[in-house]
Design a protein around this motif. Structure first.
Motif, PDB file in Angstrom:
ATOM      1  N   ALA A 279      36.113  39.223  33.823  1.00 38.39           N
ATOM      2  CA  ALA A 279      34.932  38.174  34.161  1.00 38.39           C
ATOM      3  C   ALA A 279      34.782  38.127  35.601  1.00 38.39           C
ATOM      4  N   GLY A 280      35.877  38.358  36.328  1.00 30.65           N
ATOM      5  CA  GLY A 280      36.130  38.292  37.783  1.00 30.65           C
ATOM      6  C   GLY A 280      36.871  39.348  38.343  1.00 30.65           C
ATOM      7  N   VAL A 281      36.567  39.849  39.414  1.00 28.28           N
ATOM      8  CA  VAL A 281      37.277  40.853  40.192  1.00 28.28           C
ATOM      9  C   VAL A 281      37.705  40.287  41.559  1.00 28.28           C
ATOM     10  N   GLY A 282      39.025  40.591  41.724  1.00 29.44           N
ATOM     11  CA  GLY A 282      39.466  40.147  43.214  1.00 29.44           C
ATOM     12  C   GLY A 282      40.469  38.580  42.851  1.00 29.44           C
ATOM     13  N   PRO A 283      40.910  37.972  43.872  1.00 31.64           N
ATOM     14  CA  PRO A 283      40.397  38.185  45.277  1.00 31.64           C
ATOM     15  C   PRO A 283      41.746  39.368  45.827  1.00 31.64           C
ATOM     16  N   ASP A 284      42.681  39.375  45.127  1.00 25.52           N
ATOM     17  CA  ASP A 284      43.730  40.416  45.600  1.00 25.52           C
ATOM     18  C   ASP A 284      43.229  41.774  45.094  1.00 25.52           C
ATOM     19  N   GLN A 285      43.415  42.850  46.087  1.00 22.23           N
ATOM     20  CA  GLN A 285      43.059  44.021  45.606  1.00 22.23           C
ATOM     21  C   GLN A 285      43.490  44.517  44.457  1.00 22.23           C
ATOM     22  N   GLY A 286      42.605  44.986  43.632  1.00 27.91           N
ATOM     23  CA  GLY A 286      42.850  45.436  42.217  1.00 27.91           C
ATOM     24  C   GLY A 286      43.007  44.487  41.260  1.00 27.91           C
ATOM     25  N   ALA A 287      43.247  43.206  41.460  1.00 30.90           N
ATOM     26  CA  ALA A 287      43.396  42.103  40.403  1.00 30.90           C
ATOM     27  C   ALA A 287      42.183  41.814  39.678  1.00 30.90           C
ATOM     28  N   ALA A 288      42.196  41.179  38.802  1.00 31.26           N
ATOM     29  CA  ALA A 288      40.782  40.535  37.907  1.00 31.26           C
ATOM     30  C   ALA A 288      41.356  39.519  37.076  1.00 31.26           C
ATOM     31  N   THR A 304      35.689  26.822  18.528  1.00 34.21           N
ATOM     32  CA  THR A 304      35.826  27.969  19.607  1.00 34.21           C
ATOM     33  C   THR A 304      36.130  27.608  21.076  1.00 34.21           C
ATOM     34  N   GLN A 305      36.842  28.250  21.673  1.00 37.74           N
ATOM     35  CA  GLN A 305      37.196  28.083  23.078  1.00 37.74           C
ATOM     36  C   GLN A 305      37.611  29.250  23.823  1.00 37.74           C
ATOM     37  N   ARG A 306      37.285  29.133  25.259  1.00 33.48           N
ATOM     38  CA  ARG A 306      37.266  30.354  26.078  1.00 33.48           C
ATOM     39  C   ARG A 306      38.731  30.215  26.593  1.00 33.48           C
ATOM     40  N   TYR A 307      39.319  31.195  26.754  1.00 34.24           N
ATOM     41  CA  TYR A 307      40.790  31.289  27.619  1.00 34.24           C
ATOM     42  C   TYR A 307      40.836  32.234  28.529  1.00 34.24           C
ATOM     43  N   GLY A 308      41.204  32.132  29.709  1.00 32.54           N
ATOM     44  CA  GLY A 308      41.327  33.096  30.844  1.00 32.54           C
ATOM     45  C   GLY A 308      42.738  33.579  31.394  1.00 32.54           C
ATOM     46  N   MET A 309      42.961  34.648  31.906  1.00 35.69           N
ATOM     47  CA  MET A 309      44.165  35.077  32.421  1.00 35.69           C
ATOM     48  C   MET A 309      43.724  35.859  33.570  1.00 35.69           C
ATOM     49  N   TYR A 310      44.626  35.758  34.677  1.00 38.83           N
ATOM     50  CA  TYR A 310      44.618  36.539  35.700  1.00 38.83           C
ATOM     51  C   TYR A 310      45.521  37.830  35.555  1.00 38.83           C
ATOM     52  N   ILE A 311      45.112  38.724  35.986  1.00 41.58           N
ATOM     53  CA  ILE A 311      45.847  40.162  35.806  1.00 41.58           C
ATOM     54  C   ILE A 311      46.238  40.505  37.145  1.00 41.58           C
ATOM     55  N   PHE A 312      47.472  40.504  37.655  1.00 38.52           N
ATOM     56  CA  PHE A 312      47.907  40.992  39.004  1.00 38.52           C
ATOM     57  C   PHE A 312      48.531  42.361  38.950  1.00 38.52           C
ATOM     58  N   THR A 313      47.955  43.146  39.825  1.00 35.85           N
ATOM     59  CA  THR A 313      48.294  44.445  39.554  1.00 35.85           C
ATOM     60  C   THR A 313      49.160  45.236  40.722  1.00 35.85           C
ATOM     61  N   GLN A 314      49.613  44.264  41.599  1.00 38.76           N
ATOM     62  CA  GLN A 314      50.374  44.585  42.753  1.00 38.76           C
ATOM     63  C   GLN A 314      49.792  45.405  43.787  1.00 38.76           C
ATOM     64  N   TYR A 315      48.324  45.204  43.819  1.00 37.38           N
ATOM     65  CA  TYR A 315      47.306  45.771  44.914  1.00 37.38           C
ATOM     66  C   TYR A 315      46.910  47.189  44.454  1.00 37.38           C
ATOM     67  N   VAL A 317      44.744  49.513  42.477  1.00 35.40           N
ATOM     68  CA  VAL A 317      43.273  49.529  41.781  1.00 35.40           C
ATOM     69  C   VAL A 317      43.433  50.416  40.570  1.00 35.40           C
ATOM     70  N   TYR A 318      43.034  49.697  39.513  1.00 31.51           N
ATOM     71  CA  TYR A 318      42.739  50.190  38.160  1.00 31.51           C
ATOM     72  C   TYR A 318      41.197  50.091  37.744  1.00 31.51           C
ATOM     73  N   LYS A 319      40.777  51.377  37.133  1.00 32.20           N
ATOM     74  CA  LYS A 319      39.419  51.405  37.092  1.00 32.20           C
ATOM     75  C   LYS A 319      38.807  50.476  35.985  1.00 32.20           C
ATOM     76  N   PRO A 320      39.601  50.472  34.897  1.00 30.47           N
ATOM     77  CA  PRO A 320      39.251  49.392  33.813  1.00 30.47           C
ATOM     78  C   PRO A 320      38.883  47.715  34.299  1.00 30.47           C
ATOM     79  N   LEU A 321      39.794  47.333  35.541  1.00 30.35           N
ATOM     80  CA  LEU A 321      39.709  45.916  35.847  1.00 30.35           C
ATOM     81  C   LEU A 321      38.426  46.043  36.951  1.00 30.35           C
ATOM     82  N   GLN A 322      37.853  46.827  37.403  1.00 28.69           N
ATOM     83  CA  GLN A 322      36.872  46.865  38.487  1.00 28.69           C
ATOM     84  C   GLN A 322      35.508  46.523  38.031  1.00 28.69           C
ATOM     85  N   THR A 323      35.270  46.399  36.806  1.00 28.14           N
ATOM     86  CA  THR A 323      33.887  46.292  36.470  1.00 28.14           C
ATOM     87  C   THR A 323      33.649  45.054  35.533  1.00 28.14           C
ATOM     88  N   ILE A 324      32.781  44.237  35.971  1.00 28.84           N
ATOM     89  CA  ILE A 324      32.544  42.784  35.041  1.00 28.84           C
ATOM     90  C   ILE A 324      32.116  43.295  33.766  1.00 28.84           C
TER      91      ILE A 324
END
Length: 511
Positions: A279-288, A304-315, A317-324
């Motif tokens: 849903a969103g890319v950043g702000p940390d490099q690689g994170a989403a 029905t409810q939307r649930y979100g999560m932050y994926i922290f990648t230790q900076y 950059v993984y390709k799957p996380l870079q495209t909304i």
């Protein structure tokens, strides 16, 4: 069901494959390999060194030497400032992990000093997780939090012999020796070196010590830790590391905290697999930020409810996380940071495939991740944590913090109220990773000072145009991730975490 950490028979080959793949990548890219750390007997913290325990517990030809106790700070620090002189007293801002912490000088520039510990490399314990990383992080934290005085120093070998601080390879952190003491009015002989203490306890191998001021102490401490088989050097498994395979669940179960049978369950520390949309890319490099709309039926009806999560990648950059709009299967470990859940220790490679790498299930689902639109009062709610929101706010104050390593990048906290209802509060957080280099931006927004002509976003405001525009900022439109922030006094506030500089727009007055 009482526990879900071992829902299936444990297959050790998964973790072995994952670690082997990670080490192979590092070896191919840098020719380096990860190693362990070591501890010491010292006056702080008040614990018995595992190194001395090992030496005393068996008949060994190895005579334990306390290299930490024998190693002293060789330079005076009083009346000096680290950022000017390469040595100086500081206070702790936050401990990050085993070999990283943030500090501020006790005198002079009070910007944040991001310190990367010199001559060691502890196992990861934040965005990536490795055996003994949690122990190394705690060991480091014990020293820092119990210290009455902390001094940072630079190795002259890192700065060409000049008395000034040196940056690490990232250019965003300073290479530091961290010296601590629990003596109220210390001399330089009262300080001990935390870097060396970690090495002596077997939490890190001596790394990059050639030609350094304390090279012999680090080398000898590492050899001794290996001989005594301490922590990373031991044949034992780390009791704080989760070696299990992930459990397949959904985001609702993680966020609301219940297991596959509906019982209350805290997933922090557990390995999980779930599906979500980027849903969103950043702000940390690689994170989403990722999300998914979950539907279920209970006694009260359909929901029905939307649930979100932050994926922290230790900076990383993984390709799957870079495209909304990418729809992914994600495996990782649930963690918590400042009251917000996140998933860490994810992986992906086009070349070194692993069973638990992220998988791109489908693409192009931007309609599934449209940000919520609402008021400040609507979003000051745990229901929206880690989801993307759009809101209009009026800035009433705030502060900027300089990243001293860059001397240009600032992080901002803007205190805001809802555009249409001043009783509703919601703040804005802008990370220095977005490289907002113009500190006057904050002052202009807060004090309603005219911006340069033609500027509409913070990104544009750093261009420093010559002609001024007499219009003023009436309000801000921002799209970002809703997060919770707990102050040092325990107060819970809510912030919109800006992921991209272009997603903050300044709305100007007509004249």
């Amino acid at each position: 069901m009482t526990l879900l950490r071992k829902p299936y028979p444990i297959v050790l080959t998964h973790e072995e494959k994952k670690m082997r793949k990670r080490y192979l990548k590092l070896a191919l890219l840098s020719g380096l390999f990860l190693v362990g750390l070591t501890s010491c007997t010292q006056n702080q913290p008040d614990v018995t060194s595992k190194a001395s325990q090992e030496e005393n517990s068996k008949d060994s030809s190895v005579e334990f030497v306390d290299y930490v106790k024998e190693t002293h700070l060789n330079h005076q620090y009083k009346d000096k400032q680290f950022l000017k002189d390469g040595i100086g007293e500081v206070t702790l801002v936050t401990k990050v992990d085993g070999d990283t912490a943030h500090f501020k000088q006790v005198a002079g520039d009070t910007g944040t000093i991001k310190g990367r510990y010199n001559c060691i490399d502890t196992p990861e314990s934040t965005g990536m997780l490795e055996p003994w990383g949690k122990g190394a992080s705690k060991f480091n934290g014990d020293y820092l939090t119990k210290a009455k005085h902390i001094v940072l120093s630079t190795d002259v070998a890192d700065n060409g012999g000049q008395e000034k601080p040196a940056l690490d390879s990232t250019g965003g952190r300073y290479l530091v020796y961290v010296w601590v003491t629990d003596v109220e009015n210390p001399s330089i002989d009262d300080f001990i070196n935390v870097n060396l203490a970690l090495c002596q306890e077997g939490y890190s191998k001596a790394k990059g010590v050639s030609g350094k001021e304390y090279a012999d102490a680090f080398t000898n401490a590492a050899v001794q830790a290996q001989t005594l088989k301490l922590h990373l050097w031991s044949d034992e498994k780390d009791p704080d590391f989760n070696y299990d395979n992930p459990v397949k669940i959904d985001l609702r179960m993680i966020c609301e905290g219940y297991d596959t049978e509906g019982n209350k369950y805290d997933w922090v520390g557990s390995k999980v697999t779930f599906e979500a949309y980027v849903a969103g890319v950043g702000p940390d490099q690689g994170a989403a930020y990722v999300c998914n709309d979950i539907s279920w039926t209970d006694a009260s009806g359909e929901h029905t409810q939307r649930y979100g999560m932050y994926i922290f990648t230790q900076y990383i950059v993984y390709k799957p996380l870079q495209t909304i709009g990418n729809f992914l299967e994600i495996s990782g470990t649930v963690a918590e940071y400042n009251g917000n859940l996140q998933v860490v220790d994810v992986s992906y490679s086009d070349y070194y495939k692993d069973d638990y790498d992220m998988k791109i299930l489908s693409t192009g689902h931007t309609d599934k991740v449209e940000p919520f639109t609402g008021s400040a009062g609507t979003f000051a709610n745990d229901k929206y944590i880690n989801t993307m929101v759009t809101v209009n706010l009026v800035c009433t104050g705030g502060y900027a913090t300089l990243n001293t390593a860059t001397s240009t990048a600032y992080s901002f906290t803007l205190y805001c109220k809802d555009k249409d209802d001043a009783s509703q509060e919601l703040n804005i957080r802008i990370s220095d990773s977005l490289a907002i280099n113009y500190p006057n931006t904050l002052t202009r927004i807060r004090d309603n000072i005219p911006f340069f002509k033609g500027e509409k976003t913070i990104a544009e405001s750093i261009n420093n145009g010559k002609n001024t525009d007499q219009r003023k900022v009436e309000y801000i439109s921002i799209t970002g991730a809703l997060v919770k922030y707990i102050t040092t006094k325990g107060k819970v506030t809510y912030q919109v975490n800006l992921c991209r500089s272009k997603d903050l727009t300044l709305h100007m007055s007509a004249e």
